[in-house]
Design a protein around this motif. Structure first.
Motif, PDB file in Angstrom:
ATOM      1  N   THR A  65       0.889  -1.246  -0.143  1.00  0.00           N
ATOM      2  CA  THR A  65      -0.009   0.074   0.042  1.00  0.00           C
ATOM      3  C   THR A  65       0.937   1.247   0.010  1.00  0.00           C
ATOM      4  OG1 THR A  65      -1.562  -1.216   1.219  1.00  0.00           O
ATOM      5  CG2 THR A  65      -1.868   1.208   1.358  1.00  0.00           C
ATOM      6  N   LEU A  66       1.947   1.299   0.714  1.00  0.00           N
ATOM      7  CA  LEU A  66       2.773   2.454   0.810  1.00  0.00           C
ATOM      8  C   LEU A  66       3.471   2.514  -0.483  1.00  0.00           C
ATOM      9  CD1 LEU A  66       4.483   1.856   4.301  1.00  0.00           C
ATOM     10  CD2 LEU A  66       3.389   3.795   3.558  1.00  0.00           C
ATOM     11  N   ALA A  67       3.883   1.401  -1.194  1.00  0.00           N
ATOM     12  CA  ALA A  67       4.567   1.639  -2.731  1.00  0.00           C
ATOM     13  C   ALA A  67       3.347   2.238  -3.581  1.00  0.00           C
ATOM     14  CB  ALA A  67       4.916   0.180  -3.083  1.00  0.00           C
ATOM     15  N   GLU A  68       2.136   1.959  -3.518  1.00  0.00           N
ATOM     16  CA  GLU A  68       1.224   2.464  -4.310  1.00  0.00           C
ATOM     17  C   GLU A  68       1.202   3.687  -3.892  1.00  0.00           C
ATOM     18  OE1 GLU A  68      -0.025  -0.276  -6.350  1.00  0.00           O
ATOM     19  OE2 GLU A  68      -0.886   1.444  -7.550  1.00  0.00           O
ATOM     20  N   LEU A  69       1.182   4.204  -2.574  1.00  0.00           N
ATOM     21  CA  LEU A  69       0.847   5.683  -2.363  1.00  0.00           C
ATOM     22  C   LEU A  69       2.258   6.587  -2.557  1.00  0.00           C
ATOM     23  CD1 LEU A  69      -0.595   4.920   1.400  1.00  0.00           C
ATOM     24  CD2 LEU A  69      -1.753   6.259  -0.702  1.00  0.00           C
ATOM     25  N   VAL A  70       3.262   5.669  -2.505  1.00  0.00           N
ATOM     26  CA  VAL A  70       4.543   6.564  -3.225  1.00  0.00           C
ATOM     27  C   VAL A  70       4.309   6.951  -4.684  1.00  0.00           C
ATOM     28  CG1 VAL A  70       6.685   6.183  -4.073  1.00  0.00           C
ATOM     29  CG2 VAL A  70       6.251   5.739  -1.574  1.00  0.00           C
ATOM     30  N   ARG A  71       3.462   6.207  -5.573  1.00  0.00           N
ATOM     31  CA  ARG A  71       3.394   6.397  -6.778  1.00  0.00           C
ATOM     32  C   ARG A  71       1.978   7.246  -7.196  1.00  0.00           C
ATOM     33  NH1 ARG A  71       3.856   0.761  -6.898  1.00  0.00           N
ATOM     34  NH2 ARG A  71       6.042   0.083  -6.926  1.00  0.00           N
ATOM     35  N   THR A  72       1.333   7.552  -6.058  1.00  0.00           N
ATOM     36  CA  THR A  72       0.161   8.242  -6.352  1.00  0.00           C
ATOM     37  C   THR A  72       0.092   9.629  -5.516  1.00  0.00           C
ATOM     38  OG1 THR A  72      -1.028   6.135  -6.116  1.00  0.00           O
ATOM     39  CG2 THR A  72      -2.559   7.993  -6.124  1.00  0.00           C
ATOM     40  N   PRO A  73       0.961  10.746  -6.108  1.00  0.00           N
ATOM     41  CA  PRO A  73       0.905  12.099  -5.419  1.00  0.00           C
ATOM     42  C   PRO A  73      -0.293  12.763  -5.362  1.00  0.00           C
ATOM     43  CG  PRO A  73       2.004  12.184  -7.600  1.00  0.00           C
ATOM     44  CD  PRO A  73       1.528  10.561  -7.289  1.00  0.00           C
ATOM     45  N   GLN A  74      -1.105  12.300  -6.164  1.00  0.00           N
ATOM     46  CA  GLN A  74      -2.572  13.107  -5.897  1.00  0.00           C
ATOM     47  C   GLN A  74      -3.209  12.663  -4.417  1.00  0.00           C
ATOM     48  OE1 GLN A  74      -1.381  10.539  -8.168  1.00  0.00           O
ATOM     49  NE2 GLN A  74      -3.333  10.245  -9.460  1.00  0.00           N
ATOM     50  N   ILE A  75      -2.801  11.669  -3.835  1.00  0.00           N
ATOM     51  CA  ILE A  75      -3.113  11.739  -2.574  1.00  0.00           C
ATOM     52  C   ILE A  75      -2.242  12.238  -1.512  1.00  0.00           C
ATOM     53  CG2 ILE A  75      -3.729  10.053  -0.854  1.00  0.00           C
ATOM     54  CD1 ILE A  75      -4.480   8.082  -2.809  1.00  0.00           C
ATOM     55  N   ARG A  76      -2.855  13.299  -1.033  1.00  0.00           N
ATOM     56  CA  ARG A  76      -2.013  14.212  -0.224  1.00  0.00           C
ATOM     57  C   ARG A  76      -2.581  14.806   0.951  1.00  0.00           C
ATOM     58  NH1 ARG A  76      -3.180  19.247  -2.325  1.00  0.00           N
ATOM     59  NH2 ARG A  76      -1.434  20.197  -1.234  1.00  0.00           N
ATOM     60  N   ARG A  77      -2.103  14.976   2.145  1.00  0.00           N
ATOM     61  CA  ARG A  77      -2.723  15.636   3.354  1.00  0.00           C
ATOM     62  C   ARG A  77      -4.095  14.810   3.742  1.00  0.00           C
ATOM     63  NH1 ARG A  77      -0.448  20.259   4.311  1.00  0.00           N
ATOM     64  NH2 ARG A  77      -1.927  21.056   5.515  1.00  0.00           N
ATOM     65  N   ARG A  78      -3.983  13.531   3.742  1.00  0.00           N
ATOM     66  CA  ARG A  78      -4.945  12.571   4.023  1.00  0.00           C
ATOM     67  C   ARG A  78      -4.436  11.595   5.098  1.00  0.00           C
ATOM     68  NH1 ARG A  78      -8.183  11.290  -0.367  1.00  0.00           N
ATOM     69  NH2 ARG A  78      -9.106  10.143   0.959  1.00  0.00           N
ATOM     70  N   ILE A  79      -5.421  11.337   6.096  1.00  0.00           N
ATOM     71  CA  ILE A  79      -5.167  10.353   6.957  1.00  0.00           C
ATOM     72  C   ILE A  79      -5.991   9.090   6.487  1.00  0.00           C
ATOM     73  CG2 ILE A  79      -5.789   9.504   9.200  1.00  0.00           C
ATOM     74  CD1 ILE A  79      -5.333  12.422  10.358  1.00  0.00           C
ATOM     75  N   LEU A  80      -5.460   8.040   6.445  1.00  0.00           N
ATOM     76  CA  LEU A  80      -5.985   6.752   5.892  1.00  0.00           C
ATOM     77  C   LEU A  80      -5.639   5.600   6.825  1.00  0.00           C
ATOM     78  CD1 LEU A  80      -5.250   7.245   2.122  1.00  0.00           C
ATOM     79  CD2 LEU A  80      -7.349   7.391   3.188  1.00  0.00           C
ATOM     80  N   GLU A  81      -7.004   5.016   7.074  1.00  0.00           N
ATOM     81  CA  GLU A  81      -6.738   3.527   7.882  1.00  0.00           C
ATOM     82  C   GLU A  81      -6.769   2.492   7.232  1.00  0.00           C
ATOM     83  OE1 GLU A  81      -8.210   5.769  11.868  1.00  0.00           O
ATOM     84  OE2 GLU A  81      -9.587   4.010  11.161  1.00  0.00           O
ATOM     85  N   LEU A  82      -5.883   1.305   7.607  1.00  0.00           N
ATOM     86  CA  LEU A  82      -5.737   0.349   6.559  1.00  0.00           C
ATOM     87  C   LEU A  82      -5.922  -0.895   7.372  1.00  0.00           C
ATOM     88  CD1 LEU A  82      -4.363  -0.954   4.093  1.00  0.00           C
ATOM     89  CD2 LEU A  82      -2.142  -0.541   5.326  1.00  0.00           C
ATOM     90  N   THR A  83      -6.829  -1.847   6.750  1.00  0.00           N
ATOM     91  CA  THR A  83      -6.608  -2.990   7.570  1.00  0.00           C
ATOM     92  C   THR A  83      -6.874  -4.422   6.429  1.00  0.00           C
ATOM     93  OG1 THR A  83      -9.513  -3.304   7.219  1.00  0.00           O
ATOM     94  CG2 THR A  83      -8.483  -2.237   9.331  1.00  0.00           C
ATOM     95  N   GLN A  84      -6.760  -5.608   6.992  1.00  0.00           N
ATOM     96  CA  GLN A  84      -7.030  -6.428   5.889  1.00  0.00           C
ATOM     97  C   GLN A  84      -8.487  -6.181   5.175  1.00  0.00           C
ATOM     98  OE1 GLN A  84      -6.624 -10.037   8.134  1.00  0.00           O
ATOM     99  NE2 GLN A  84      -8.688  -9.596   9.113  1.00  0.00           N
ATOM    100  N   GLY A  85      -8.566  -6.893   3.961  1.00  0.00           N
ATOM    101  CA  GLY A  85      -9.987  -6.532   3.333  1.00  0.00           C
ATOM    102  C   GLY A  85     -10.294  -7.079   1.960  1.00  0.00           C
ATOM    103  N   PRO A  86     -11.331  -6.570   1.248  1.00  0.00           N
ATOM    104  CA  PRO A  86     -11.478  -7.111  -0.114  1.00  0.00           C
ATOM    105  C   PRO A  86     -11.101  -6.595  -1.204  1.00  0.00           C
ATOM    106  CG  PRO A  86     -13.501  -6.069   0.774  1.00  0.00           C
ATOM    107  CD  PRO A  86     -12.297  -5.650   1.701  1.00  0.00           C
ATOM    108  N   GLU A  87     -10.535  -5.413  -1.240  1.00  0.00           N
ATOM    109  CA  GLU A  87     -10.322  -4.642  -2.322  1.00  0.00           C
ATOM    110  C   GLU A  87      -8.662  -4.852  -2.866  1.00  0.00           C
ATOM    111  OE1 GLU A  87     -11.498  -0.548  -2.138  1.00  0.00           O
ATOM    112  OE2 GLU A  87     -11.559  -0.307  -4.307  1.00  0.00           O
ATOM    113  N   PRO A  88      -8.599  -5.299  -3.915  1.00  0.00           N
ATOM    114  CA  PRO A  88      -7.119  -5.128  -4.552  1.00  0.00           C
ATOM    115  C   PRO A  88      -6.517  -3.829  -4.238  1.00  0.00           C
ATOM    116  CG  PRO A  88      -8.499  -5.977  -6.371  1.00  0.00           C
ATOM    117  CD  PRO A  88      -9.572  -5.476  -5.265  1.00  0.00           C
ATOM    118  N   ILE A  89      -5.053  -3.950  -3.800  1.00  0.00           N
ATOM    119  CA  ILE A  89      -4.446  -2.679  -3.295  1.00  0.00           C
ATOM    120  C   ILE A  89      -4.395  -1.543  -4.408  1.00  0.00           C
ATOM    121  CG2 ILE A  89      -2.180  -1.791  -2.617  1.00  0.00           C
ATOM    122  CD1 ILE A  89      -1.726  -4.560  -1.118  1.00  0.00           C
ATOM    123  N   SER A  90      -4.147  -1.777  -5.378  1.00  0.00           N
ATOM    124  CA  SER A  90      -4.241  -0.784  -6.486  1.00  0.00           C
ATOM    125  C   SER A  90      -5.448   0.115  -6.652  1.00  0.00           C
ATOM    126  CB  SER A  90      -3.552  -1.221  -7.751  1.00  0.00           C
ATOM    127  OG  SER A  90      -4.419  -2.283  -8.131  1.00  0.00           O
TER     128      SER A  90
END
Ligand code: NAP
Length: 218
Positions: free
Chosen positions: A184-209
């Protein structure tokens, strides 16, 4: 892209370093123990020996030269008691923020924690202190003008990643594999549009990308 990982030898940090190196990004980061540098080198991962608690902001800024994204995945991990937690998870982040400013780095991703983790259970004073330090670190970073992202994973496991997560501003804390946090961090590194956000992360059903891409539309 050059990514500097504070805590590059850690469970999440080393997994992230491997993923980024494999995808052709340049990686550097801080590790404390000489044998960790040797292990990382055998995996083709360049890293820098150093102790976050002994570096001031100008010294860390020197190490950050040419960095595009700083990932703060360091943490005392319960070793060294409350003083170590304050020094690494708290003051260490303060140093990283100041160093990022000095080095002209705009993007900082912080691995934090659910502030209400283990709510309703008897927890130790050490754990309460840890949550308190992490929450204050989140608040400090959120008050900066950096392009920060605060990622709050649920309880970490060493299970093999599933590649599937839940990612949202508010989730009920369960657990998540370190593999999936790193991905998820690797994907966030490549997604600079996501900025100034708090995101919580758990196991779940959705593909990471998909989960990360969905956050660009929110
Ligand atoms: N455990 C959980 O269930 C959980 C849940 C949610 C969030 N988190 C957060 O996620 C973060 C990453 O977890 P993780 O499993 O990757 O932790 P980890 O394996 O303990 O990694 C943290 C890394 O930080 C390094 N570090 C500590 N002090 C340092 C210093 N002074 N200078 C440089 N490096 C230093 C450690 O070095 P050494 O290897 O030398 O100790 C370690 O490699 C944790 O710090 C925690 O805040 C944890």
């Amino acid at each position: 892209m050059k990514v500097f990982i504070a805590g590059i030898a850690g469970g999440v940090g080393s997994r992230l370093a491997r993923l980024l190196t494999a995808s052709g990004d340049r990686v550097d980061g801080l590790y404390r123990r000489p044998e960790q540098g040797e292990r990382l080198a055998t995996e083709g991962i360049h890293a820098t020996h150093g102790d976050l608690t002994r570096l001031d902001a100008p010294a860390l800024a020197n190490l950050l030269h040419g960095t595009d994204v700083l990932v703060f995945a360091a943490g005392a991990g319960g070793e060294g008691g409350t003083a170590a937690t304050t020094a690494i998870d708290g003051t260490g982040l303060t140093t990283a923020i100041e160093a990022a400013r000095r080095a002209g780095i705009q993007r900082l991703l912080l691995v934090s924690v659910f502030p209400e983790a283990w709510r309703g259970r008897e927890v130790s004073d050490t754990f309460e202190h840890y949550i308190d330090v992490k929450k204050k670190a989140d608040a400090e970073l959120a008050a900066t003008d950096l392009d920060w992202v605060i990622l709050r994973p649920a309880a970490l496991t060493d299970d093999v990643g599933t590649g599937h997560i839940s990612l949202s501003p508010a989730l009920v804390p369960t657990q998540v594999a370190r593999d999936d946090v790193a991905a998820t961090l690797a994907e966030l590194v490549r997604t600079p549009q996501i900025r100034r956000r708090i995101l919580e992360l758990t196991q779940g059903p959705e593909p990471i990308s998909d989960a990360v891409r969905r956050q660009t539309r929110n």
